[in-house]
Structure formats: C-alpha cells, structure tokens
Scaffold this motif. Sequence first.
Motif, PDB file in Angstrom:
ATOM      1  N   MET A 264       9.366 -11.067   1.083  1.00 12.88           N
ATOM      2  CA  MET A 264       8.677 -12.191   0.457  1.00 12.88           C
ATOM      3  C   MET A 264       7.251 -11.827   0.024  1.00 12.88           C
ATOM      4  SD  MET A 264      10.994 -14.354   0.111  1.00 12.88           S
ATOM      5  CE  MET A 264      10.033 -15.692  -0.585  1.00 12.88           C
ATOM      6  N   PRO A 265       6.457 -11.119   0.835  1.00 15.85           N
ATOM      7  CA  PRO A 265       5.148 -10.690   0.333  1.00 15.85           C
ATOM      8  C   PRO A 265       5.251  -9.849  -0.940  1.00 15.85           C
ATOM      9  CG  PRO A 265       5.207 -10.477   2.703  1.00 15.85           C
ATOM     10  CD  PRO A 265       6.606 -10.819   2.279  1.00 15.85           C
ATOM     11  N   MET A 266       6.308  -9.015  -1.033  1.00 13.68           N
ATOM     12  CA  MET A 266       6.510  -8.226  -2.242  1.00 13.68           C
ATOM     13  C   MET A 266       6.718  -9.131  -3.442  1.00 13.68           C
ATOM     14  SD  MET A 266       6.813  -5.145  -3.481  1.00 13.68           S
ATOM     15  CE  MET A 266       6.566  -5.253  -5.258  1.00 13.68           C
ATOM     16  N   LEU A 267       7.499 -10.205  -3.269  1.00 15.87           N
ATOM     17  CA  LEU A 267       7.717 -11.151  -4.360  1.00 15.87           C
ATOM     18  C   LEU A 267       6.425 -11.884  -4.734  1.00 15.87           C
ATOM     19  CD1 LEU A 267      11.175 -12.849  -3.649  1.00 15.87           C
ATOM     20  CD2 LEU A 267      10.558 -11.375  -5.568  1.00 15.87           C
ATOM     21  N   TYR A 268       5.639 -12.281  -3.720  1.00 16.69           N
ATOM     22  CA  TYR A 268       4.379 -12.972  -4.007  1.00 16.69           C
ATOM     23  C   TYR A 268       3.482 -12.105  -4.892  1.00 16.69           C
ATOM     24  CZ  TYR A 268       5.592 -15.911   0.051  1.00 16.69           C
ATOM     25  OH  TYR A 268       6.228 -16.750   0.928  1.00 16.69           O
ATOM     26  N   VAL A 269       3.322 -10.845  -4.498  1.00 23.22           N
ATOM     27  CA  VAL A 269       2.425  -9.938  -5.223  1.00 23.22           C
ATOM     28  C   VAL A 269       2.942  -9.692  -6.634  1.00 23.22           C
ATOM     29  CG1 VAL A 269       1.512  -7.591  -5.298  1.00 23.22           C
ATOM     30  CG2 VAL A 269       1.551  -8.833  -3.129  1.00 23.22           C
ATOM     31  N   ALA A 270       4.231  -9.370  -6.753  1.00 21.54           N
ATOM     32  CA  ALA A 270       4.787  -9.015  -8.065  1.00 21.54           C
ATOM     33  C   ALA A 270       4.753 -10.212  -9.025  1.00 21.54           C
ATOM     34  CB  ALA A 270       6.215  -8.498  -7.905  1.00 21.54           C
ATOM     35  N   LEU A 271       5.191 -11.383  -8.563  1.00 17.19           N
ATOM     36  CA  LEU A 271       5.230 -12.554  -9.445  1.00 17.19           C
ATOM     37  C   LEU A 271       3.822 -13.039  -9.785  1.00 17.19           C
ATOM     38  CD1 LEU A 271       8.198 -14.519  -7.820  1.00 17.19           C
ATOM     39  CD2 LEU A 271       8.185 -13.395 -10.062  1.00 17.19           C
ATOM     40  N   GLY A 272       2.926 -13.027  -8.801  1.00 16.18           N
ATOM     41  CA  GLY A 272       1.546 -13.449  -9.061  1.00 16.18           C
ATOM     42  C   GLY A 272       0.859 -12.530 -10.058  1.00 16.18           C
ATOM     43  N   ALA A 273       0.997 -11.222  -9.852  1.00 19.56           N
ATOM     44  CA  ALA A 273       0.382 -10.261 -10.766  1.00 19.56           C
ATOM     45  C   ALA A 273       1.012 -10.347 -12.155  1.00 19.56           C
ATOM     46  CB  ALA A 273       0.523  -8.848 -10.207  1.00 19.56           C
ATOM     47  N   ALA A 304       9.762  -4.892 -10.424  1.00 12.37           N
ATOM     48  CA  ALA A 304       9.456  -4.861  -8.992  1.00 12.37           C
ATOM     49  C   ALA A 304      10.070  -6.060  -8.289  1.00 12.37           C
ATOM     50  CB  ALA A 304       7.950  -4.846  -8.773  1.00 12.37           C
ATOM     51  N   THR A 305      10.432  -7.097  -9.061  1.00 11.80           N
ATOM     52  CA  THR A 305      11.056  -8.282  -8.462  1.00 11.80           C
ATOM     53  C   THR A 305      12.572  -8.143  -8.330  1.00 11.80           C
ATOM     54  OG1 THR A 305      11.447  -9.448 -10.570  1.00 11.80           O
ATOM     55  CG2 THR A 305       9.274  -9.712  -9.550  1.00 11.80           C
ATOM     56  N   VAL A 306      13.186  -7.190  -9.036  1.00 12.90           N
ATOM     57  CA  VAL A 306      14.651  -7.125  -9.086  1.00 12.90           C
ATOM     58  C   VAL A 306      15.274  -6.797  -7.729  1.00 12.90           C
ATOM     59  CG1 VAL A 306      16.634  -5.961 -10.121  1.00 12.90           C
ATOM     60  CG2 VAL A 306      14.710  -6.650 -11.551  1.00 12.90           C
ATOM     61  N   PRO A 307      14.893  -5.675  -7.065  1.00 16.11           N
ATOM     62  CA  PRO A 307      15.508  -5.395  -5.754  1.00 16.11           C
ATOM     63  C   PRO A 307      15.276  -6.489  -4.715  1.00 16.11           C
ATOM     64  CG  PRO A 307      14.445  -3.427  -6.624  1.00 16.11           C
ATOM     65  CD  PRO A 307      14.005  -4.570  -7.486  1.00 16.11           C
ATOM     66  N   PRO A 308      14.037  -7.023  -4.580  1.00 17.28           N
ATOM     67  CA  PRO A 308      13.873  -8.083  -3.575  1.00 17.28           C
ATOM     68  C   PRO A 308      14.649  -9.352  -3.894  1.00 17.28           C
ATOM     69  CG  PRO A 308      11.821  -7.726  -4.794  1.00 17.28           C
ATOM     70  CD  PRO A 308      12.734  -6.608  -5.135  1.00 17.28           C
ATOM     71  N   LEU A 309      14.735  -9.731  -5.169  1.00 11.77           N
ATOM     72  CA  LEU A 309      15.503 -10.931  -5.512  1.00 11.77           C
ATOM     73  C   LEU A 309      16.989 -10.731  -5.264  1.00 11.77           C
ATOM     74  CD1 LEU A 309      13.729 -12.151  -8.778  1.00 11.77           C
ATOM     75  CD2 LEU A 309      13.862 -13.376  -6.589  1.00 11.77           C
ATOM     76  N   GLN A 310      17.499  -9.549  -5.620  1.00  7.14           N
ATOM     77  CA  GLN A 310      18.914  -9.285  -5.393  1.00  7.14           C
ATOM     78  C   GLN A 310      19.208  -9.226  -3.895  1.00  7.14           C
ATOM     79  OE1 GLN A 310      20.794  -9.526  -7.855  1.00  7.14           O
ATOM     80  NE2 GLN A 310      22.768  -8.638  -7.362  1.00  7.14           N
ATOM     81  N   LYS A 311      18.322  -8.618  -3.120  1.00  9.69           N
ATOM     82  CA  LYS A 311      18.516  -8.542  -1.673  1.00  9.69           C
ATOM     83  C   LYS A 311      18.381  -9.924  -1.041  1.00  9.69           C
ATOM     84  CE  LYS A 311      17.123  -6.091   2.514  1.00  9.69           C
ATOM     85  NZ  LYS A 311      16.751  -7.218   3.360  1.00  9.69           N
ATOM     86  N   ARG A 312      17.482 -10.741  -1.585  1.00  8.25           N
ATOM     87  CA  ARG A 312      17.309 -12.100  -1.076  1.00  8.25           C
ATOM     88  C   ARG A 312      18.617 -12.888  -1.195  1.00  8.25           C
ATOM     89  NH1 ARG A 312      14.033 -15.120   2.270  1.00  8.25           N
ATOM     90  NH2 ARG A 312      13.809 -17.253   1.526  1.00  8.25           N
ATOM     91  N   ALA A 366       5.773 -20.331 -12.204  1.00  5.93           N
ATOM     92  CA  ALA A 366       6.754 -21.249 -11.621  1.00  5.93           C
ATOM     93  C   ALA A 366       7.651 -20.520 -10.626  1.00  5.93           C
ATOM     94  CB  ALA A 366       7.597 -21.883 -12.736  1.00  5.93           C
ATOM     95  N   ALA A 367       8.021 -19.282 -10.942  1.00  2.82           N
ATOM     96  CA  ALA A 367       8.828 -18.489 -10.010  1.00  2.82           C
ATOM     97  C   ALA A 367       8.061 -18.228  -8.713  1.00  2.82           C
ATOM     98  CB  ALA A 367       9.231 -17.165 -10.662  1.00  2.82           C
ATOM     99  N   LEU A 368       6.758 -17.973  -8.835  1.00  5.34           N
ATOM    100  CA  LEU A 368       5.926 -17.762  -7.644  1.00  5.34           C
ATOM    101  C   LEU A 368       5.893 -19.013  -6.774  1.00  5.34           C
ATOM    102  CD1 LEU A 368       3.898 -16.158  -5.941  1.00  5.34           C
ATOM    103  CD2 LEU A 368       2.092 -16.900  -7.522  1.00  5.34           C
ATOM    104  N   LEU A 369       5.759 -20.177  -7.392  1.00  3.98           N
ATOM    105  CA  LEU A 369       5.762 -21.429  -6.632  1.00  3.98           C
ATOM    106  C   LEU A 369       7.087 -21.621  -5.894  1.00  3.98           C
ATOM    107  CD1 LEU A 369       4.007 -23.888  -9.127  1.00  3.98           C
ATOM    108  CD2 LEU A 369       3.061 -22.893  -7.023  1.00  3.98           C
ATOM    109  N   LEU A 370       8.193 -21.265  -6.548  1.00  4.18           N
ATOM    110  CA  LEU A 370       9.493 -21.363  -5.893  1.00  4.18           C
ATOM    111  C   LEU A 370       9.593 -20.400  -4.713  1.00  4.18           C
ATOM    112  CD1 LEU A 370      12.071 -21.751  -8.815  1.00  4.18           C
ATOM    113  CD2 LEU A 370      11.157 -23.511  -7.296  1.00  4.18           C
ATOM    114  N   ALA A 371       9.003 -19.219  -4.849  1.00  2.00           N
ATOM    115  CA  ALA A 371       9.015 -18.252  -3.748  1.00  2.00           C
ATOM    116  C   ALA A 371       8.262 -18.801  -2.541  1.00  2.00           C
ATOM    117  CB  ALA A 371       8.401 -16.925  -4.203  1.00  2.00           C
ATOM    118  N   VAL A 372       7.117 -19.414  -2.801  1.00  2.00           N
ATOM    119  CA  VAL A 372       6.328 -20.018  -1.712  1.00  2.00           C
ATOM    120  C   VAL A 372       7.113 -21.156  -1.068  1.00  2.00           C
ATOM    121  CG1 VAL A 372       4.226 -21.305  -1.175  1.00  2.00           C
ATOM    122  CG2 VAL A 372       4.138 -19.354  -2.753  1.00  2.00           C
TER     123      VAL A 372
END
Length: 401
Positions: A264-273, A304-312, A366-372
């Motif tokens: 999840m921290p990886m998603l926060y950083v990638a989507l925010g950036a 950078a979001t692809v592996p974490p989203l697929q694993k999620r 919006a994707a970042l907000l959904l991650a949070v």
Amino acid sequence: MPLALLALAIGAFGIGTTEFVIMGLLPQVAGDFGVSIPTAGLLVTGYALGVVIGAPLMTVLGTKVPRKRMLMVLMGLFIAGNLLSAVAPVFAVMLIGRVVASLAHGAFFGIGSVVAAELVAPQKKAGAIAMMFTGLTVANVVGVPLGTLIGQQIGWRVTFGIVAFLGVIGLAGIAKLVPEVPRPEGVHLRHELAAFKNAQVLLAMAMTVLGFGGVFAAITYIAPMMTHVAGFADGSVTWLLVLFGLGMVGGNLIGGKFADRALMPMLYVALGALAIVLALFPLTAHNKIAAAVTIALIGALGFATVPPLQKRVLDQAHGAPTLASAVNIGAFNLGNALSAWLGGMVIAAGFGYTAPNWVGAVLAAAALLLAVLSAALERRGTKTGAALTSDAPAVPEPARR
C-alpha cells in the motif's frame, strides 16, 4: 526466479507488441485496404474491447482446464489471430483477426499472474508478477518500434507474421518450461464469482481503471502534444515513445520489488507522484528536455502501480483469484478507453492538446483516494476482527479429576 517466468514474459512480449504496434502502422493498413484513418482506428478500439470482453469470457471457459493447458490454448488463439491479420484479404477479416488475438490478452495475463505467483515464495510474488509483465514493458521499448519500422519499410503484413512467430516461441516455452500447476481443489466458477462480492477486490479494480487511465489520458495524445506544443519533429515521436517504454520497464521492476515489502505505501507513492507529474505536464510540455523527462516519469510511475495492483487483487481474492486477476487486466484496458475518450472530449472542447494531462491528474488523484479508503477499510476490518476475538468468552478448562 524460475526459468518458467521467461516463457511467460516472451508471451507477454508478443501480446504487448501486437497491442501497440498497430498505432504506428495505421496509415499503411488504411492505404492498403482503401479505408480512412478513423476506420482503421477500429483495429485499436476492437482490440481493446476484445480484451475487456475476452478476459472474463476466456477465464470462465477455462475454469475446468489446468492452468498450463489454458495458457497454451490462449497462445494458440494469439497466434491464429495474428496470422489472420497478416493474410487478411479485406479490412473486415483483419478486424476479426485483431479481435481473435485480443481474446487471449486479458486471460493470459490474469492466469499468468496466478501461475507466476505460485512459482515463487510468498514474499516474492509481486516480483514474479513484475517479471512476467517485463515482457509487456520491453515490447514498448523494442517490439513496437522495431515492428513499426519493419511494417513501414517492408510491409505491415510481415510485422504481424513476425508477431505470430513470437507467439509460437511463447507457446513452445510454456509447454517446455511451465510446470503443471494443479487447480486448487474445490474451487468452482461460483467461488471465482464470489470474489467480486469483496469490496477490496472492487476497490483494487477501480484503482486500476483510474490509475492507469491517468497514464493513457496523456500518452494517447502524445504525438500532437509533442509536435504542436513542444516543437518536436514528427519523426521524434518514435524515440519519445521509447523513453516512455524505458520508464515502464524501470517502474514495473521497482513496483514489483517494493510491493513485496510494502504494497500500500508503494501505491500511495506511485499514484501521488503520478498525479503531480501529470498536473505539471501542461507546463513541462513547452520545453523539449522537460517534456522528454516527464514522459519517462509517467511511464515509470504508471507501471510502478501494475505489480502492486495485480497482487492486491490476488491477495484479496484469495482462494479463487483467477477470474478476478483476468478481469483486472480488462480494467487496465477499460481505463485506457475511458481516459482516451475523456482526453478527446477536452481537446474537442477547445482546451488544447495539453488538457488531457489535467484529466489524467484527476484520475490518478482519484485512484490515490481509493487506495487510502481501501487501506482504512482494511484496518477497520482488522480491528473489528481483533475486538470480536478478544470479547469471545474463554473456553473453560476441563475439570481435573
């Protein structure tokens, strides 16, 4: 990493090449068939819709088929579709060939992700998924530019013939290197469908649509943006797309590495950036060097979001992940179609060629907000479960005699 991942990556390379190479060959295809460029663009739209429909359809059809065998069937479809495109006598036949090839796309990546994750230890699952997706990212660096060059210099039919041959290599590699992965006992279609009742699975898919949609809002209109705003020559668009592909490769590998440590921290950083970079692109697009750097960053942060989203999705659909994994691949293409449509709308409304970047920034935010939100719901569920456990009455010890 197991050598079997190489076979999956080769298949992914072929699929990635055939998906994107058509964009650089539309003028040649349109000229040969005597159709307009917008009509030829149906080859892109038809492929994307085929992925969205084919991902769940082919996965459902393969619920009773061992995963290795299903991967081989999918590569067979891929080969047949590209061969049909290569020899198509009329435009309609080529469109059919594109749709046939696209039916393999979502299910291949969905089932392939499950197989890749099962080939390694639990702490290396995201890295294994990223290794397979490396084939897709490398396709944008090598396969697409090379295929475009061959199509322009020799003929687009040769390009699709070569892509079909790549499918043959991928099929042989899967047959030789991928072990037989037994289906989990007791898992049926109803179990696969039950995964969609999980709010976390749906949230992850929504993040996929919005996050990757942010990337394609910008990249779909990269050619007019770079030529009309940044001042690049038409011929420069090819190497700018290579920069985008190099960013994809790096981002995919980094995302896979860190998602295994802190998803999840990886998603926060990638989507925010990603949201910040896309918001700045209307400014950096006016400078050639800054624009080139921005394009590479969008590729890196997006993938950078692809592996974490697929694993999620795999983690949350535990026990029956195959259909959910495949549908999530369709979600990437749904995001592509949605963002391209929205980007075209803002351009048509007169906001200029850089306006789609604002659309992309909003989608990524919006994707970042959904991650949070997803993480907050997960924490709440964990606390509730812990409270219920602590409040449960203690089981008395049996009386001693």
